[in-house]
Design a protein around this motif. Structure first.
Motif, PDB file in Angstrom:
ATOM      1  N   PRO A 277      18.308  -4.648  -0.677  1.00 55.97           N
ATOM      2  CA  PRO A 277      18.275  -3.882   0.745  1.00 55.97           C
ATOM      3  C   PRO A 277      16.939  -3.940   1.455  1.00 55.97           C
ATOM      4  O   PRO A 277      16.671  -4.458   2.294  1.00 55.97           O
ATOM      5  N   ALA A 278      16.172  -3.198   0.408  1.00 59.71           N
ATOM      6  CA  ALA A 278      14.675  -3.138   1.115  1.00 59.71           C
ATOM      7  C   ALA A 278      13.971  -4.284   1.263  1.00 59.71           C
ATOM      8  O   ALA A 278      13.258  -4.567   2.331  1.00 59.71           O
TER       9      ALA A 278
ATOM     10  N   LEU B 114       0.863  -1.106   0.148  1.00 62.35           N
ATOM     11  CA  LEU B 114       0.123  -0.054   0.143  1.00 62.35           C
ATOM     12  C   LEU B 114       0.865   1.474   0.001  1.00 62.35           C
ATOM     13  O   LEU B 114       0.583   2.292  -0.737  1.00 62.35           O
ATOM     14  N   ILE B 115       1.776   1.491   0.935  1.00 57.49           N
ATOM     15  CA  ILE B 115       2.700   2.367   0.877  1.00 57.49           C
ATOM     16  C   ILE B 115       3.526   2.813  -0.249  1.00 57.49           C
ATOM     17  O   ILE B 115       3.560   3.751  -0.987  1.00 57.49           O
TER      18      ILE B 115
ATOM     19  N   ALA C  49      10.639   1.441  -1.719  1.00 53.89           N
ATOM     20  CA  ALA C  49      10.964   2.018  -0.646  1.00 53.89           C
ATOM     21  C   ALA C  49       9.653   1.961   0.512  1.00 53.89           C
ATOM     22  O   ALA C  49       9.908   1.671   1.473  1.00 53.89           O
ATOM     23  N   GLY C  50       8.538   1.271  -0.170  1.00 53.04           N
ATOM     24  CA  GLY C  50       7.621   0.862   0.620  1.00 53.04           C
ATOM     25  C   GLY C  50       8.051  -0.453   1.698  1.00 53.04           C
ATOM     26  O   GLY C  50       7.375  -0.347   2.741  1.00 53.04           O
ATOM     27  N   TYR C  51       8.710  -1.144   0.916  1.00 50.01           N
ATOM     28  CA  TYR C  51       9.185  -2.366   1.938  1.00 50.01           C
ATOM     29  C   TYR C  51      10.037  -2.124   3.053  1.00 50.01           C
ATOM     30  O   TYR C  51       9.783  -2.375   4.304  1.00 50.01           O
ATOM     31  N   ALA C  52      10.906  -1.040   2.916  1.00 49.36           N
ATOM     32  CA  ALA C  52      11.887  -0.622   4.145  1.00 49.36           C
ATOM     33  C   ALA C  52      11.182   0.635   5.000  1.00 49.36           C
ATOM     34  O   ALA C  52      11.223   0.349   6.174  1.00 49.36           O
ATOM     35  N   ILE C  53      10.153   1.274   4.370  1.00 49.46           N
ATOM     36  CA  ILE C  53       9.406   2.029   5.196  1.00 49.46           C
ATOM     37  C   ILE C  53       8.341   1.102   6.377  1.00 49.46           C
ATOM     38  O   ILE C  53       8.305   1.508   7.371  1.00 49.46           O
ATOM     39  N   ALA C  54       7.747   0.137   5.858  1.00 48.61           N
ATOM     40  CA  ALA C  54       6.831  -0.689   6.460  1.00 48.61           C
ATOM     41  C   ALA C  54       7.598  -1.326   7.545  1.00 48.61           C
ATOM     42  O   ALA C  54       7.205  -1.644   8.563  1.00 48.61           O
ATOM     43  N   GLY C  55       8.923  -1.958   7.150  1.00 51.99           N
ATOM     44  CA  GLY C  55       9.469  -2.495   8.073  1.00 51.99           C
ATOM     45  C   GLY C  55      10.292  -1.902   8.973  1.00 51.99           C
ATOM     46  O   GLY C  55      10.313  -2.180  10.392  1.00 51.99           O
ATOM     47  N   TRP C  56      10.632  -0.639   8.823  1.00 55.94           N
ATOM     48  CA  TRP C  56      11.185   0.390   9.913  1.00 55.94           C
ATOM     49  C   TRP C  56      10.151   0.841  10.840  1.00 55.94           C
ATOM     50  O   TRP C  56      10.325   1.060  11.936  1.00 55.94           O
TER      51      TRP C  56
END
Length: 222
Positions: free
Chosen positions: A129-130, A16-17, A45-52
Motif C-alpha cells: 500500500p505505501a 530520508l523520512i 511509512a516514509g513512502y506513505a508520508i512523503a506521498g501524503w
C-alpha cells in the motif's frame, strides 16, 4: 523535467523520512525480531508520508481506490503471475551466468524464519500500500500530467528502482540484473493502474507477489 525532478524529490524524501524514523531502532534494538519489524514499518511509512505530504499540499484530485471488480481481480492475478515469472527468469539467468545476486534486506532477516512470515503479512498491510500509493498514486499520476502514459510509466519504473537498488549487494552486473526485477514490477503495476484506474488492484498484485516470495523462502529455507 519539472515533473521528473518532483518525482525524484519524492523518492529522496521518502528514503530520508524512512531512514530518520528507522535508524534509532537499529541502534537500540539491533537485528532482533521486534526491532527489525518496527524498523521496516517505519521505513516503509516514509513512502506513505512523503506521498501524503505532497498530495495534501499540491494536488487537488484524489487517488482512485475502490474494491476490485471480478474483472479487475483477473487482471490482478495475471499481473502477479507475470511478475513471479519475471523474478524466476532473472534468478535463472543469474544462475546460468554465475552472477551473484544479493540483497541487504535478505541478509538482515537470514536465519529468522518468523521474519519471513512477518514480511508476508506486512506486504498486505503496509509495504505494497505505501509503495503503490507513492509511486503509482502520486508520482505516476503527477508525471502523466506532463507526458504520455507510456513515458510516465517507464519514468516511474526507473524511480522505483532507486530505493530497491540501494540495498543490492555484489558486483555491478549483479546489481544491474537484479534491478530488472523492480523495474519490470513497476512497469507491470504502472500499466495495470493505467488500465483499471483503481489503486487497490496494483496494491493487491504487489502484495501477493511479495507474500508469495516470502512464503516460498520460508518453506524452502526453513
Amino acid at each position: 523535467m519539472r515533473a521528473l525532478v518532483i518525482g525524484l524529490g519524492l523518492v529522496v524524501a521518502a528514503l530520508l523520512i524512512g531512514t530518520v524514523l528507522s535508524i534509532p531502532l537499529f541502534a537500540l534494538g539491533g537485528t532482533s525480531l521486534a526491532a527489525l519489524t518496527a524498523a521496516i514499518i517505519l521505513s516503509e511509512a516514509g513512502y506513505a508520508i512523503a506521498g501524503w505530504l505532497y498530495f495534501r499540499r499540491w494536488v487537488s484530485e484524489s487517488v482512485p481506490i475502490t474494491l476490485p471488480t471480478p474483472r479487475q481481480g483477473v487482471w490482478m492475478i495475471a499481473s502477479t503471475l507475470l511478475m513471479l515469472g519475471i523474478a524466476t527468469g532473472v534468478s535463472a539467468l543469474g544462475t546460468v551466468f554465475d552472477v551473484q545476486l544479493g540483497r541487504l534486506d535478505q541478509d538482515l532477516i537470514a536465519g529468522k524464519p518468523t521474519m519471513m512470515l512477518v514480511m508476508a503479512a506486512l506486504s498486505f498491510v503496509l509495504i505494497a500500500p505505501a509503495e503503490e500509493y507513492l509511486f503509482r498514486g502520486v508520482i505516476q499520476q503527477r508525471l502523466m500530467r506532463s507526458m504520455r502514459p507510456s513515458a510516465a510509466i517507464v519514468a516511474t519504473a526507473f524511480l522505483f528502482v532507486i530505493p530497491h537498488a540501494i540495498g543490492y549487494l555484489g558486483r555491478a552486473e549483479g546489481v544491474l540484473l537484479l534491478s530488472t526485477v523492480p523495474f519490470s514490477l513497476a512497469v507491470v503495476m504502472g500499466v495495470l493502474y493505467e488500465r483499471v484506474n483503481n489503486l487497490s488492484v496494483p496494491i493487491l498484485a504487489h502484495a501477493c507477489y511479495n507474500a508469495i516470495l516470502f512464503l516460498t523462502a520460508y518453506v524452502t529455507g526453513f
